[in-house]
Motif scaffolding. Structure first.
Motif, PDB file in Angstrom:
ATOM      1  N   ALA A  86       0.834  -1.203   0.000  1.00 12.30           N
ATOM      2  CA  ALA A  86       0.000   0.000   0.000  1.00 12.30           C
ATOM      3  C   ALA A  86       0.871   1.257   0.000  1.00 12.30           C
ATOM      4  O   ALA A  86       1.874   1.340   0.704  1.00 12.30           O
ATOM      5  CB  ALA A  86      -0.923   0.005   1.204  1.00 12.30           C
ATOM      6  N   ILE A  87       0.463   2.245  -0.782  1.00  9.22           N
ATOM      7  CA  ILE A  87       1.149   3.524  -0.875  1.00  9.22           C
ATOM      8  C   ILE A  87       0.556   4.474   0.149  1.00  9.22           C
ATOM      9  O   ILE A  87      -0.669   4.590   0.270  1.00  9.22           O
ATOM     10  CB  ILE A  87       0.989   4.118  -2.290  1.00  9.22           C
ATOM     11  N   SER A  88       1.385   5.172   0.886  1.00  8.53           N
ATOM     12  CA  SER A  88       0.904   6.142   1.868  1.00  8.53           C
ATOM     13  C   SER A  88       0.360   7.371   1.150  1.00  8.53           C
ATOM     14  O   SER A  88       1.072   8.026   0.390  1.00  8.53           O
ATOM     15  CB  SER A  88       2.044   6.547   2.808  1.00  8.53           C
ATOM     16  N   GLU A 120      -1.274   9.970 -12.125  1.00  7.54           N
ATOM     17  CA  GLU A 120      -0.297   9.331 -13.014  1.00  7.54           C
ATOM     18  C   GLU A 120       1.045   9.151 -12.306  1.00  7.54           C
ATOM     19  O   GLU A 120       1.769   8.183 -12.577  1.00  7.54           O
ATOM     20  CB  GLU A 120      -0.123  10.163 -14.282  1.00  7.54           C
ATOM     21  N   SER A 121       1.378  10.049 -11.378  1.00  9.74           N
ATOM     22  CA  SER A 121       2.639   9.906 -10.651  1.00  9.74           C
ATOM     23  C   SER A 121       2.642   8.650  -9.787  1.00  9.74           C
ATOM     24  O   SER A 121       3.710   8.129  -9.438  1.00  9.74           O
ATOM     25  CB  SER A 121       2.892  11.142  -9.781  1.00  9.74           C
ATOM     26  N   PHE A 122       1.455   8.155  -9.451  1.00  8.39           N
ATOM     27  CA  PHE A 122       1.328   6.923  -8.673  1.00  8.39           C
ATOM     28  C   PHE A 122       1.107   5.697  -9.560  1.00  8.39           C
ATOM     29  O   PHE A 122       0.924   4.590  -9.062  1.00  8.39           O
ATOM     30  CB  PHE A 122       0.161   7.031  -7.693  1.00  8.39           C
ATOM     31  N   GLY A 123       1.077   5.912 -10.879  1.00  5.83           N
ATOM     32  CA  GLY A 123       0.900   4.793 -11.796  1.00  5.83           C
ATOM     33  C   GLY A 123      -0.537   4.445 -12.112  1.00  5.83           C
ATOM     34  O   GLY A 123      -0.814   3.396 -12.711  1.00  5.83           O
ATOM     35  N   VAL A 124      -1.471   5.306 -11.746  1.00  2.16           N
ATOM     36  CA  VAL A 124      -2.894   5.023 -11.982  1.00  2.16           C
ATOM     37  C   VAL A 124      -3.225   5.142 -13.463  1.00  2.16           C
ATOM     38  O   VAL A 124      -2.780   6.072 -14.139  1.00  2.16           O
ATOM     39  CB  VAL A 124      -3.778   5.989 -11.159  1.00  2.16           C
ATOM     40  N   THR A 125      -3.999   4.194 -13.963  1.00  2.00           N
ATOM     41  CA  THR A 125      -4.524   4.234 -15.321  1.00  2.00           C
ATOM     42  C   THR A 125      -6.022   3.961 -15.267  1.00  2.00           C
ATOM     43  O   THR A 125      -6.576   3.633 -14.222  1.00  2.00           O
ATOM     44  CB  THR A 125      -3.862   3.177 -16.223  1.00  2.00           C
ATOM     45  N   ASN A 126      -6.675   4.070 -16.401  1.00  2.40           N
ATOM     46  CA  ASN A 126      -8.106   3.792 -16.465  1.00  2.40           C
ATOM     47  C   ASN A 126      -8.411   2.309 -16.364  1.00  2.40           C
ATOM     48  O   ASN A 126      -9.563   1.920 -16.143  1.00  2.40           O
ATOM     49  CB  ASN A 126      -8.706   4.348 -17.761  1.00  2.40           C
ATOM     50  N   ASP A 127      -7.402   1.465 -16.511  1.00  2.00           N
ATOM     51  CA  ASP A 127      -7.618   0.020 -16.519  1.00  2.00           C
ATOM     52  C   ASP A 127      -7.278  -0.654 -15.191  1.00  2.00           C
ATOM     53  O   ASP A 127      -7.807  -1.725 -14.887  1.00  2.00           O
ATOM     54  CB  ASP A 127      -6.792  -0.637 -17.629  1.00  2.00           C
ATOM     55  N   ALA A 179       7.761  -0.007   3.736  1.00  2.00           N
ATOM     56  CA  ALA A 179       7.162   0.935   2.796  1.00  2.00           C
ATOM     57  C   ALA A 179       7.092   0.317   1.405  1.00  2.00           C
ATOM     58  O   ALA A 179       7.934  -0.503   1.024  1.00  2.00           O
ATOM     59  CB  ALA A 179       7.982   2.225   2.752  1.00  2.00           C
ATOM     60  N   ALA A 180       6.100   0.715   0.665  1.00  2.00           N
ATOM     61  CA  ALA A 180       5.959   0.219  -0.695  1.00  2.00           C
ATOM     62  C   ALA A 180       7.068   0.791  -1.572  1.00  2.00           C
ATOM     63  O   ALA A 180       7.546   1.910  -1.341  1.00  2.00           O
ATOM     64  CB  ALA A 180       4.597   0.632  -1.258  1.00  2.00           C
ATOM     65  N   PRO A 181       7.508   0.041  -2.571  1.00  2.00           N
ATOM     66  CA  PRO A 181       8.517   0.591  -3.491  1.00  2.00           C
ATOM     67  C   PRO A 181       7.947   1.783  -4.247  1.00  2.00           C
ATOM     68  O   PRO A 181       6.730   1.919  -4.389  1.00  2.00           O
ATOM     69  CB  PRO A 181       8.814  -0.588  -4.422  1.00  2.00           C
ATOM     70  N   ALA A 182       8.814   2.648  -4.711  1.00  2.00           N
ATOM     71  CA  ALA A 182       8.366   3.827  -5.450  1.00  2.00           C
ATOM     72  C   ALA A 182       7.547   3.386  -6.665  1.00  2.00           C
ATOM     73  O   ALA A 182       7.970   2.494  -7.417  1.00  2.00           O
ATOM     74  CB  ALA A 182       9.562   4.649  -5.898  1.00  2.00           C
ATOM     75  N   PRO A 183       6.360   3.970  -6.866  1.00  2.00           N
ATOM     76  CA  PRO A 183       5.525   3.557  -7.985  1.00  2.00           C
ATOM     77  C   PRO A 183       6.122   3.968  -9.330  1.00  2.00           C
ATOM     78  O   PRO A 183       6.887   4.940  -9.413  1.00  2.00           O
ATOM     79  CB  PRO A 183       4.208   4.291  -7.718  1.00  2.00           C
ATOM     80  N   THR A 184       5.783   3.236 -10.358  1.00  2.00           N
ATOM     81  CA  THR A 184       6.190   3.581 -11.717  1.00  2.00           C
ATOM     82  C   THR A 184       5.139   4.481 -12.333  1.00  2.00           C
ATOM     83  O   THR A 184       3.977   4.072 -12.469  1.00  2.00           O
ATOM     84  CB  THR A 184       6.349   2.316 -12.581  1.00  2.00           C
TER      85      THR A 184
END
Length: 279
Positions: A86-88, A120-127, A179-184
């Motif tokens: 999980a990302i904080s 988008e900085s957290f890697g979120v997309t519509n899918d 901590a979660a790894p840095a998101p792509t």
């Protein structure tokens, strides 16, 4: 603030509430055997059951690159234990916070373009499936607020964890301090123009004080004037009715049944057909 129908509140106020990169990690506490018998959560009575994801469903998705999990707790709470991967995020990760509480637009949702870049900085997309959670019982849940913000922007792939972190732990699922790894970061996320039926402006509230039910979900202390939570002014909106967010939850942080919620809301003067404003 927001205005909407009864069961949208039931979904949103579950955290404060409506209302959402997993990776494997070593648990920080001895986990009990998950209670698989609790897997059959009945969401059929809710008007928008697709807004929820159960702990049992999420547990099977940990490590899936197409699932992004956000922890809405404060950073110190996140550090003490969170769902693996999980990302904080926190309460205002997707809100305008320039200045101080009480300043114009402070705490409101980022504009469409800013929100797109942030997600988008957290890697979120519509899918991808996006899940928000928090420890709802310790305070009005930012996860519900975040889900509301995402849904307002047209992201239907966003979910609220049923029962939040408290229920996840009760069922014996893993938590970690890693901590979660840095998101792509991602590109190409498409948000819709905000659905204004999801929120009420100051002018709308002022014009409708005598026409709609205004509900204050804060504590009684805040309702009566405390500014301990950072309010710019003490007190409550004239005519508002107090309904503590916890009143819609069971002791394990899961939402009460639709029938119970309808009774609670009826006592506040709201029926499933009504519009109302909550803050």
């Amino acid at each position: 603030m927001r205005k909407n129908k009864l069961f949208s509140l039931a979904a949103l106020l579950v955290a404060m509430m409506l209302v959402l990169s997993a990776c494997a990690s070593q648990p920080t506490q001895e986990a009990k055997q998950p209670e698989e018998s609790a897997a059959k959560v009945d969401l059929s009575g809710f008007e928008n059951p697709d807004m929820f994801i159960t702990p049992q469903e999420l547990s099977g998705m940990l490590g899936d690159p197409n699932v992004i999990i956000f922890d809405g707790n404060k950073p110190d709470a996140y550090a003490k234990g969170h769902i693996p991967g999980a990302i904080s995020a926190g309460f205002h990760s997707f809100s305008k916070v320039d200045g101080k509480p009480g300043d114009p637009l402070w705490g409101t949702t980022l504009d469409k373009e800013e929100l797109t870049k942030k997600l988008e900085s957290f890697g979120v997309t519509n899918d991808k499936t996006v899940v928000f959670y928090s420890d709802v019982l310790t305070g009005p849940g930012p996860d519900g607020r975040n889900v509301w913000q995402m849904r307002m922007a047209g992201l239907d792939n966003v979910k609220l964890l049923y029962g939040g972190l408290a229920y996840w732990k009760e069922l014996g699922y893993e938590v970690t301090k890693d901590a979660a790894p840095a998101p792509t970061p991602s590109t190409g996320l498409v948000l819709k123009d905000f659905d204004e039926s999801y929120r009420a402006t100051k002018d709308y509230v002022k014009e409708n004080l005598d026409k709609t039910v205004i509900i204050d979900v804060r504590t009684e202390k805040e309702f009566k004037g405390s500014q301990d939570a950072g309010e710019a002014r003490g007190g409550h909106i004239k005519g508002a009715k107090m309904l503590l967010w916890k009143d819609l939850l069971n002791e394990n942080a899961t939402p009460k049944s639709p029938e119970e919620i309808k009774e609670i809301m009826a006592a506040a003067g709201v029926t499933p057909e009504d519009d109302f404003v909550v803050y």
